[in-house]
Design a protein around this motif. Structure first.
Motif, PDB file in Angstrom:
ATOM      1  N   UNK A 180     -94.257   3.420 -24.189  1.00 50.00           N
ATOM      2  CA  UNK A 180     -93.618   3.216 -22.882  1.00 50.00           C
ATOM      3  C   UNK A 180     -93.874   1.796 -22.375  1.00 50.00           C
ATOM      4  N   UNK A 181     -95.090   1.314 -22.615  1.00 53.55           N
ATOM      5  CA  UNK A 181     -95.437  -0.047 -22.198  1.00 53.55           C
ATOM      6  C   UNK A 181     -94.586  -1.073 -22.948  1.00 53.55           C
ATOM      7  N   UNK A 182     -94.333  -0.791 -24.215  1.00 55.07           N
ATOM      8  CA  UNK A 182     -93.499  -1.690 -25.011  1.00 55.07           C
ATOM      9  C   UNK A 182     -92.060  -1.708 -24.527  1.00 55.07           C
ATOM     10  N   UNK A 196     -87.541  -4.204 -21.518  1.00 58.25           N
ATOM     11  CA  UNK A 196     -86.574  -4.160 -20.423  1.00 58.25           C
ATOM     12  C   UNK A 196     -86.795  -5.320 -19.458  1.00 58.25           C
ATOM     13  N   UNK A 197     -88.050  -5.581 -19.129  1.00 59.15           N
ATOM     14  CA  UNK A 197     -88.351  -6.659 -18.184  1.00 59.15           C
ATOM     15  C   UNK A 197     -87.961  -8.037 -18.726  1.00 59.15           C
ATOM     16  N   UNK A 198     -87.951  -8.175 -20.057  1.00 58.60           N
ATOM     17  CA  UNK A 198     -87.623  -9.464 -20.664  1.00 58.60           C
ATOM     18  C   UNK A 198     -86.163  -9.563 -21.108  1.00 58.60           C
ATOM     19  N   UNK A 234     -80.248  -2.880 -10.663  1.00 56.24           N
ATOM     20  CA  UNK A 234     -80.470  -1.781 -11.596  1.00 56.24           C
ATOM     21  C   UNK A 234     -81.955  -1.459 -11.659  1.00 56.24           C
ATOM     22  N   UNK A 235     -82.280  -0.187 -11.539  1.00 57.60           N
ATOM     23  CA  UNK A 235     -83.675   0.254 -11.615  1.00 57.60           C
ATOM     24  C   UNK A 235     -83.879   1.066 -12.888  1.00 57.60           C
ATOM     25  N   UNK A 236     -84.981   0.832 -13.573  1.00 57.37           N
ATOM     26  CA  UNK A 236     -85.286   1.544 -14.817  1.00 57.37           C
ATOM     27  C   UNK A 236     -86.684   2.145 -14.716  1.00 57.37           C
ATOM     28  N   UNK A 237     -86.772   3.464 -14.852  1.00 53.33           N
ATOM     29  CA  UNK A 237     -88.062   4.145 -14.927  1.00 53.33           C
ATOM     30  C   UNK A 237     -88.231   4.675 -16.344  1.00 53.33           C
ATOM     31  N   UNK A 238     -89.343   4.354 -16.962  1.00 52.34           N
ATOM     32  CA  UNK A 238     -89.565   4.672 -18.368  1.00 52.34           C
ATOM     33  C   UNK A 238     -90.701   5.670 -18.510  1.00 52.34           C
ATOM     34  N   UNK A 239     -90.416   6.798 -19.184  1.00 53.09           N
ATOM     35  CA  UNK A 239     -91.443   7.782 -19.483  1.00 53.09           C
ATOM     36  C   UNK A 239     -92.166   8.275 -18.242  1.00 53.09           C
ATOM     37  N   UNK A 268     -79.835  -2.088 -23.133  1.00 53.38           N
ATOM     38  CA  UNK A 268     -78.772  -3.009 -22.717  1.00 53.38           C
ATOM     39  C   UNK A 268     -77.432  -2.298 -22.538  1.00 53.38           C
ATOM     40  N   UNK A 269     -77.086  -1.406 -23.478  1.00 54.68           N
ATOM     41  CA  UNK A 269     -75.823  -0.682 -23.387  1.00 54.68           C
ATOM     42  C   UNK A 269     -75.788   0.272 -22.210  1.00 54.68           C
ATOM     43  N   UNK A 270     -76.903   0.956 -21.955  1.00 53.47           N
ATOM     44  CA  UNK A 270     -76.963   1.891 -20.831  1.00 53.47           C
ATOM     45  C   UNK A 270     -76.856   1.155 -19.506  1.00 53.47           C
ATOM     46  N   UNK A 271     -77.570   0.046 -19.369  1.00 51.22           N
ATOM     47  CA  UNK A 271     -77.516  -0.736 -18.135  1.00 51.22           C
ATOM     48  C   UNK A 271     -76.098  -1.234 -17.885  1.00 51.22           C
ATOM     49  N   UNK A 272     -75.424  -1.717 -18.939  1.00 53.42           N
ATOM     50  CA  UNK A 272     -74.056  -2.209 -18.786  1.00 53.42           C
ATOM     51  C   UNK A 272     -73.124  -1.092 -18.335  1.00 53.42           C
ATOM     52  N   UNK A 273     -73.268   0.106 -18.913  1.00 54.14           N
ATOM     53  CA  UNK A 273     -72.395   1.229 -18.555  1.00 54.14           C
ATOM     54  C   UNK A 273     -72.646   1.683 -17.122  1.00 54.14           C
ATOM     55  N   UNK A 274     -73.916   1.762 -16.741  1.00 53.41           N
ATOM     56  CA  UNK A 274     -74.254   2.190 -15.375  1.00 53.41           C
ATOM     57  C   UNK A 274     -73.685   1.197 -14.358  1.00 53.41           C
TER      58      UNK A 274
END
Length: 338
Positions: free
Chosen positions: A68-70, A75-77, A275-280, A319-325
């Motif tokens: 998850x950290x990876x 995502x942050x980069x 765009x907000x991303x929550x991981x795990x 990247x694909x999910x963020x673009x679609x959202x």
């Protein structure tokens, strides 16, 4: 330089793992990516990434997978996301523009997003609290009852019944309706109450109480949160072979059924800009511990009234999910503004 190279190695591991769903080894990285260093150097970089908690070795495999950290670092980069194709953009715009009402548009947006990502789409209905008033209609339904129809600028329609001493005559009712609509046009809840109540000052003692009662009813309705809800689409996508959650699928499905819990998560994510991303485990929901949630806001006139997003395994195409959202949110905002 070594730090930048290790980030490149991490990026390559994430991309390969998302693509192949198999642990990634140094030999594969050397063959597929032009990293410009020897396999031994890559192995050293992988060891450093593992020590830092960005990748891990599953079982006895020689390869590594992102943690998850990876994923968070990846995502942050992200320097950019891959744009949707022109046919995809046209298809989104056409499909959403054909919606006949708010329910249809929201349903279409969910289906589109689920199809584009191959994951679960979640679309929050526009919040009454964040909506503006587009039109107010007053309909007599008896000698002492008024049907108050509230249409928001997001297309949401609410109906409330108001008990009054005597329903005004048609001419007075038309005047009340006209003045209230003029005072309320486009205003949000915070500025609506005072504007509507002030309208009562322009009427005589017989009609002013009715105007005040309508104003209070409208403000009370827009302040409600009890009817907030979401639409899910593409839940069946989670059962596809390619998803392959590490543990059972059931906890994920059970979490998705808890709409109150999902609404709480969306409310938290609404505080993030863009765009907000929550991981795990960043979701802080046990059932979604193996998923990632990507959301963004939509609305009219530049104001966010609700969120939409995509839910899939942490091993998703970010990247694909963020673009679609982003794309679906943009066109949904356009559809609501028409």
């Amino acid at each position: 330089m070594s730090e930048e190279r290790r980030l490149e190695v991490l990026r390559a591991i994430v991309e390969d793992y998302v693509l192949t769903r198999e642990p990634v080894g140094s030999r594969v990285l050397t063959e597929r990516h032009g990293l410009g260093v020897s396999p031994a150097t890559i192995r050293n970089d992988m060891a450093a990434l593992e020590d830092a908690g960005y990748i891990a070795q599953p079982h006895t495999s020689a390869g590594r997978v992102p943690t998850d950290k990876g994923y968070r670092m990846f995502v942050d980069r992200l320097s950019g996301v891959k744009p949707l194709s022109a046919p995809e953009r046209r298809a989104i715009e056409t499909f959403l523009s054909e919606g006949v009402d708010l329910d249809d548009v929201i349903t279409r947006a969910g289906r589109l997003l689920a199809q584009l990502t191959g994951q679960v789409a979640v679309v929050q209905y526009p919040s009454l609290r964040r909506s503006g008033l587009r039109h107010l209609e007053l309909v007599p339904v008896g000698e002492s009852r008024l049907l108050v129809v509230i249409i928001t600028d997001t297309g949401r329609v609410e109906q409330r019944t108001l008990e009054v001493a005597v329903v005004p005559d048609e001419a007075t009712l038309t005047e009340v309706r006209t003045r209230l609509n003029a005072a309320a046009a486009g205003k949000r809840l915070a500025e609506l109450s005072t504007g509507l109540t002030d309208v009562a000052h322009g009427f005589g003692a017989d009609d002013a109480p009715i105007v005040t009662a309508v104003a209070h009813l409208v403000a009370q309705t827009l302040a409600e949160e009890s009817e907030e809800r979401i639409v899910l689409a593409g839940t069946a996508n989670l059962a596809r072979v390619g998803m392959r959650f590490e543990h059972a699928l059931r906890p994920v499905l059970e979490a998705l059924e808890e709409q109150v819990v999902l609404l709480g998560l969306l409310t938290e994510m609404a505080a993030d800009s863009g765009v907000s991303v929550r991981i795990g485990r960043e979701t802080r929901l046990e059932g979604l511990a193996e998923t990632s949630v990507v959301t963004t806001g939509y609305g009219s006139d530049g104001d966010t009234v609700a969120l939409l997003g995509s839910i899939g395994p942490t091993r998703m195409d970010y990247p694909g999910t963020i673009a679609a959202v982003r794309a679906v949110a943009r066109y949904l905002s356009r559809a609501l503004g028409t």
